[in-house]
Design a protein around this motif. Structure first.
Motif, short mmCIF file in Angstrom:
data_model
loop_
_atom_site.label_atom_id
_atom_site.label_comp_id
_atom_site.label_asym_id
_atom_site.label_seq_id
_atom_site.Cartn_x
_atom_site.Cartn_y
_atom_site.Cartn_z
N THR A 31 0.92 -1.14 -0.04
CA THR A 31 0.18 0.15 0.01
C THR A 31 0.99 0.99 0.14
OG1 THR A 31 -0.03 -0.11 2.58
CG2 THR A 31 -1.89 -1.17 1.30
N ASP A 33 0.98 3.86 1.90
CA ASP A 33 1.12 4.38 3.31
C ASP A 33 2.33 3.63 3.58
OD1 ASP A 33 -0.79 2.46 3.03
OD2 ASP A 33 -1.39 3.00 5.29
N LEU A 127 -4.28 6.27 6.42
CA LEU A 127 -4.52 6.81 4.71
C LEU A 127 -6.08 6.66 4.53
CD1 LEU A 127 -3.59 7.05 1.84
CD2 LEU A 127 -3.83 4.45 1.76
N ARG A 128 -6.26 7.81 4.01
CA ARG A 128 -7.77 7.88 3.53
C ARG A 128 -8.03 7.76 2.11
NH1 ARG A 128 -8.61 13.82 6.84
NH2 ARG A 128 -8.23 13.18 8.85
N VAL A 136 -3.38 9.09 -4.66
CA VAL A 136 -3.58 9.17 -2.96
C VAL A 136 -2.63 10.16 -2.46
CG1 VAL A 136 -4.51 6.84 -2.85
CG2 VAL A 136 -1.94 7.37 -2.59
N VAL A 138 -0.61 10.83 0.98
CA VAL A 138 -0.06 10.02 2.22
C VAL A 138 0.57 11.15 3.16
CG1 VAL A 138 1.63 8.55 3.13
CG2 VAL A 138 0.41 7.99 0.99
N ARG A 139 -0.06 11.31 4.51
CA ARG A 139 0.16 12.47 5.18
C ARG A 139 1.31 11.85 6.18
NH1 ARG A 139 -3.95 14.18 8.01
NH2 ARG A 139 -4.95 12.01 7.86
N THR A 140 2.32 12.56 6.51
CA THR A 140 3.23 12.37 7.45
C THR A 140 3.61 13.14 8.37
OG1 THR A 140 5.39 12.45 6.29
CG2 THR A 140 4.37 10.49 5.78
N ASP A 152 4.12 15.83 3.40
CA ASP A 152 2.91 14.80 2.47
C ASP A 152 3.40 14.59 1.20
OD1 ASP A 152 1.35 15.37 4.95
OD2 ASP A 152 0.43 17.08 3.98
#
Length: 212
Positions: A31, A33, A127-128, A136, A138-140, A152
Motif C-alpha cells: 500500500t 502508506d 490513509l484516507r 492518493v 499520504v500524510r506524515t 505529505d
C-alpha cells in the motif's frame, strides 16, 4: 503561506530526506502508506550512516538520488507539472534538458539540509483512500526536536513494467513543491520561452556550483 526562516530550514531538512529514499525491492501489493513508512525509515537510517551526504557532498548526493530516489519518483510528471503549459510545446530534447536541470536544482537546493537530519522519526497518518484509488495523498510528520514537520506525498499507481506507487509531488509545511516552482518558472517562460527557462536553470545551477 509564508514560511519563517526557521520553518524553511526545518522544512528543507525534511524535504531533503524525502529526496533520498532508500533502495527497496518493489512489492506489487504494498500500500502507498506502507511504502512511505518503510522508505522514510530507511532514508533516515541511510543519512545518519553517510557522513559525506551529511556534509553536503554534491556528487555523493546526486549519486544517491539517481540510485535510490528515481525508481520511486515519476520525475517526468513532476517536471512537466512544474513547467506548466510550456512542457507540451517543448521538444523531446528540451524536455530532457528541463528534467536534468530541474533535478540538479533540487539536489543542490536541499543537499546542505541533509546535515540537519539527526534524531527524527516518521509518523505516517491513517490513509484516507478507497481500495481502488490510483492517486492518493499520504500524510506524515517528522518528529524530533521542536514542532513536528508536516511532510505529505502525492503518489500515483503505475501499471506495466515497474508497476507500483510513484511519488510525483511533495508538501512541506503546507507548501507544495511543484506549485512553488511553477510560480517561479512561469514568468521566465512567458518572457523567453522554454529555451529561456533552460538557460535560466543552467545559469542558476552553475552559480550554485561556483558558490559551493
Amino acid at each position: 503561506m509564508t514560511l519563517t526562516r526557521r520553518q524553511w530550514h526545518r522544512g528543507a531538512a525534511a524535504l531533503a530526506a524525502a529526496w533520498c529514499l532508500g533502495p527497496v525491492t518493489a512489492h506489487a501489493d504494498e500500500t502507498p502508506d506502507a511504502l512511505v513508512r518503510r522508505l522514510s525509515t530507511e532514508v533516515l537510517d541511510a543519512v545518519r550512516a553517510d557522513k559525506a551526504v551529511q556534509g553536503g557532498d554534491i556528487g555523493r548526493v546526486i549519486a544517491l538520488v539517481d540510485r535510490m530516489v528515481m525508481p520511486h519518483v515519476n520525475f517526468r510528471r513532476m517536471t512537466a507539472a512544474a513547467v506548466g503549459p510550456g512542457w507540451r510545446q517543448a521538444t523531446p530534447e528540451q524536455q530532457r534538458r528541463l528534467q536534468d536541470e530541474f533535478k540538479v536544482l533540487l539536489v543542490r537546493t536541499y543537499a546542505g539540509a541533509l546535515a540537519q537530519v539527526s534524531d527524527q522519526t516518521i509518523q505516517v497518518k491513517p490513509l484516507r483512500a478507497a481500495a481502488g484509488d490510483q492517486d492518493v495523498l499520504v500524510r506524515t510528520e517528522i518528529v524530533g526536536r521542536g514542532d513536528p514537520i508536516q511532510l505529505d506525498y502525492r503518489l500515483e499507481k503505475t501499471p506495466g513494467q515497474g508497476a507500483g506507487w510513484k511519488i510525483y509531488n511533495l508538501n512541506v509545511l503546507g507548501v507544495w513543491l511543484v506549485e512553488t516552482y511553477r510560480g517561479q518558472f512561469a514568468p521566465e517562460i512567458n518572457a523567453r520561452g522554454v529555451d529561456g527557462l533552460i538557460e535560466a536553470l543552467s545559469a542558476r545551477n552553475k552559480n550554485n556550483a561556483q558558490r559551493g
